[in-house]
Motif scaffolding. Structure first.
Motif, short mmCIF file in Angstrom:
data_model
loop_
_atom_site.label_atom_id
_atom_site.label_comp_id
_atom_site.label_asym_id
_atom_site.label_seq_id
_atom_site.Cartn_x
_atom_site.Cartn_y
_atom_site.Cartn_z
N VAL A 1 11.75 -0.67 -0.42
CA VAL A 1 11.43 -0.29 0.95
C VAL A 1 9.94 -0.04 1.13
O VAL A 1 9.39 -0.32 2.19
N SER A 2 9.29 0.46 0.09
CA SER A 2 7.87 0.78 0.20
C SER A 2 6.97 -0.42 -0.08
O SER A 2 5.75 -0.28 -0.07
N GLY A 3 7.54 -1.57 -0.33
CA GLY A 3 6.75 -2.77 -0.56
C GLY A 3 6.46 -3.04 -2.02
O GLY A 3 5.66 -3.91 -2.34
N GLY A 4 7.13 -2.33 -2.90
CA GLY A 4 6.93 -2.53 -4.33
C GLY A 4 7.64 -3.78 -4.84
O GLY A 4 8.28 -4.50 -4.07
N SER B 1 0.82 -1.21 0.00
CA SER B 1 0.00 0.00 0.00
C SER B 1 0.85 1.27 0.00
O SER B 1 0.48 2.26 -0.63
N LEU B 2 1.99 1.27 0.68
CA LEU B 2 2.86 2.45 0.67
C LEU B 2 3.39 2.69 -0.74
O LEU B 2 3.38 3.83 -1.23
N TYR B 3 3.82 1.66 -1.39
CA TYR B 3 4.29 1.76 -2.78
C TYR B 3 3.20 2.40 -3.65
O TYR B 3 3.47 3.33 -4.41
N HIS B 4 1.99 1.94 -3.50
CA HIS B 4 0.88 2.49 -4.28
C HIS B 4 0.57 3.92 -3.87
O HIS B 4 0.30 4.77 -4.73
N GLY C 1 2.59 6.38 -5.53
CA GLY C 1 2.35 6.50 -6.96
C GLY C 1 2.97 5.40 -7.79
O GLY C 1 3.12 5.55 -9.01
N GLY C 2 3.37 4.30 -7.14
CA GLY C 2 3.98 3.21 -7.87
C GLY C 2 5.30 3.64 -8.49
O GLY C 2 5.93 4.61 -8.06
#
Length: 151
Positions: free
Chosen positions: A86-89, A35-38, A41-42
């Protein structure tokens, strides 16, 4: 104040030394949740953020000296990959651990604070919500203990 110093340190771990980005260790996302990655803004959002951040770093008198001889293309690519991971992407970032990457480089808390200010300005300029900014900084924070080497 303590949170800000931790956040500053974590972000500096990513950016203060371009050599570190070329060899940085993988940083596991705080969770498998993307969700952080999204929310950032991906990949497109991270690319825009890193482009803006680069420009802001070069324009900041405190940070510019760290990037005088840095090739922006690989620097920005590596930073975007690391922030993605790091953001879960879906990205994977590998290389030297932060302690090794920053050995022999004087990194102070003042450097961290300046860097976080620049990153926050960059995120504000991109319209990234404050709560999203804090989530990213919290995921970066654990790296600081391996980077600060001037007390």
């Amino acid at each position: 104040m303590k949170f800000m110093l931790s956040c500053a340190a974590a972000v500096a771990a990513l950016v203060l030394t371009p050599q570190a980005l070329a060899q940085a260790a993988p940083v596991a996302a705080a969770s498998a949740d993307a969700s952080l990655y999204h929310d950032l803004g991906g990949q497109a959002g991270l690319t825009r953020l890193v482009d803006r951040f680069w420009d802001d770093l070069k324009a900041d008198a405190r940070m510019a000296p760290f990037f005088v001889n840095v090739n922006p293309t690989p620097f920005k690519q590596r930073l975007a990959e690391q922030l993605c991971e790091v953001s879960g992407g879906p990205c994977t970032y590998g290389g030297a651990d932060m302690k090794t990457a920053h050995s022999g480089i004087d990194v102070t808390r003042a450097d961290f604070n300046a860097l976080v200010e620049v990153l926050q300005r960059s995120m504000d300029a991109q319209g990234i919500a404050f709560r999203v900014q804090n989530r990213l900084l919290a995921r970066l924070a654990p790296m600081h203990r391996d980077v600060v080497n001037v007390r």
